[in-house]
Scaffold this active site. Structure first.
Site, PDB file in Angstrom:
ATOM      1  CB  ILE A  34      -0.925   0.026   1.227  1.00 50.55           C
ATOM      2  CG1 ILE A  34      -1.838  -1.211   1.232  1.00 50.55           C
ATOM      3  CG2 ILE A  34      -1.773   1.297   1.241  1.00 50.55           C
ATOM      4  CD1 ILE A  34      -2.718  -1.314   2.463  1.00 50.55           C
ATOM      5  CB  CYS A  35       1.033   4.274   0.064  1.00 46.94           C
ATOM      6  SG  CYS A  35       1.504   6.010  -0.150  1.00 46.94           S
ATOM      7  CB  THR A  36       5.850   4.771   0.574  1.00 48.28           C
ATOM      8  OG1 THR A  36       5.380   4.687   1.925  1.00 48.28           O
ATOM      9  CG2 THR A  36       5.528   6.141   0.000  1.00 48.28           C
ATOM     10  N   GLY A  37       4.846   1.424   0.648  1.00 48.20           N
ATOM     11  CA  GLY A  37       5.284   0.060   0.932  1.00 48.20           C
ATOM     12  C   GLY A  37       5.879  -0.601  -0.301  1.00 48.20           C
ATOM     13  CB  THR A  39       3.847   4.126  -5.329  1.00 51.40           C
ATOM     14  OG1 THR A  39       3.879   4.468  -3.932  1.00 51.40           O
ATOM     15  CG2 THR A  39       4.579   5.192  -6.127  1.00 51.40           C
TER      16      THR A  39
END
Length: 346
Positions: free
Chosen positions: A125-128, A145
């Site tokens: 999720i996102c910057t993961g 992202t």
């Protein structure tokens, strides 16, 4: 001492829920950490048994993990849990250190990722996504992202095909999403992929979120919340949803909002990120999926009820959207249901 992997839940009938391990990293966003628990913690089978089990783990032994807020959280499991996961989810973090700065994994993060079974599904999720990118798992693949980080991700990892314009990317065993709300879309998508539209729609209804936003929808919608000073297209969308089985023309929708076709089309795209035609097709695909899963209607009847008119037209749209024919789609979810019932009977 490192924690022992917690044993997966089992019911007396031998049922084991799909285990979702959420990897909590320092600097994580509490909201995004909670998304998998909210979405995967809801689905139940026809016997009321949980379809998923969600466990949270760290790269270190059990203990506190810092967040980007003014509080830390206690994580009950260490990295050993990852070895038992069917799905691993990596939420966003703002303290990735060398991962974000140089595209390099820390020793403890590399050790943790090395425990993930090769058969497990992995999602970010996102910057993961930086963690997956630094591990090399995204080389040669398409990923996304948050739009604000997409350019940097592409520069740091040139082997990845970064798409900054979509909500999420499903590349089979690896899935990536944009930020915050797109994480909800991604998790609902995985539930829909695993158990069908009916189960995912029930989770969405209980969570009070839209049941389906296609991964290809644009991240940046000019007016996600309509300007109260301007007319919205929401009334036309609600009107169309109640008439999917009927032919719906663009001018009919525009007239519902007393707009010209040109103004309506522009406003519609600003509010939803897609054109009226794309939106209608997606709603009809979702309607067809639901009917194929939950009714005994023939393919011709489903096609008419979903507004495709003919089975041939519906087959082409489902093939384009899902990669399967209506018959194959129905067979897949009927087989899954029958396996669940058989497990109860054992």
């Amino acid at each position: 001492m490192p924690s022992d992997p917690v044993a997966p839940l089992r019911s007396p009938a031998g049922h084991r829920p799909h285990r979702v391990a959420v990897l909590a990293l320092d600097g994580l966003l509490p909201f995004e950490l909670g998304i998998p628990h909210r979405v995967f913690g809801r689905p139940r089978d026809e016997r009321g048994r949980p379809l998923y089990e969600v466990v949270t783990c760290s790269v270190r032994p059990p203990g506190p993990v810092e967040t980007d807020a003014d509080f830390a959280i206690h994580v009950p499991h260490g990295p050993e849990v990852l070895a038992t996961a069917d799905t691993v989810i990596i939420p966003a973090s703002y303290e990735l250190g060398p991962v974000f700065e140089r595209g390099e994994l820390t020793e403890e993060l590399a050790d943790a990722l090395g425990r993930i079974p090769p058969t497990a599904r992995i999602a970010s999720i996102c910057t993961g996504v930086y963690v997956l990118a630094a591990s090399g798992r995204l080389d040669g693949r398409r990923a996304t992202t948050h739009w604000a980080d997409a350019e940097r991700l592409q520069q740091l990892f040139p082997k990845i095909d970064v798409d900054p314009d979509v909500l999420f990317v499903d590349d089979g065993d690896i899935l990536t999403s944009a930020g915050v709300a797109a994480g909800i879309d991604l998790c609902l998508h995985m539930v829909r992929r695993d158990h069908g539209a009916a189960v995912a729609n029930d989770v969405a209804r209980r969570t009070v979120v839209p049941p389906h936003r296609d991964g290809g929808q644009a991240q940046y919608i000019q007016r996600p919340v309509p300007d109260p000073q301007q007319a919205s297209t929401s009334g036309a969308r609600a009107w169309a949803l109640g008439r999917l089985h009927e032919p719906i023309q663009l001018r009919d929708m525009a007239e519902r909002e007393s707009m010209s076709v040109r103004t309506f089309t522009r406003r519609f795209r600003e509010e939803t990120g897609v054109s009226p035609g794309q939106w209608l097709t997606r709603q009809r695909v979702e309607r067809a999926r639901y009917l194929l899963e939950t009714t005994e209607l023939t393919v011709d009847q489903v096609a008419r009820d979903a507004g495709f008119g003919t089975a041939q037209s519906m087959r082409a749209h489902l093939q384009a959207a899902l990669g399967v024919t209506p018959t194959a789609y129905r067979r897949t979810f009927r087989a899954a249901s029958e396996r669940g019932e058989a497990a109860v009977a054992v």
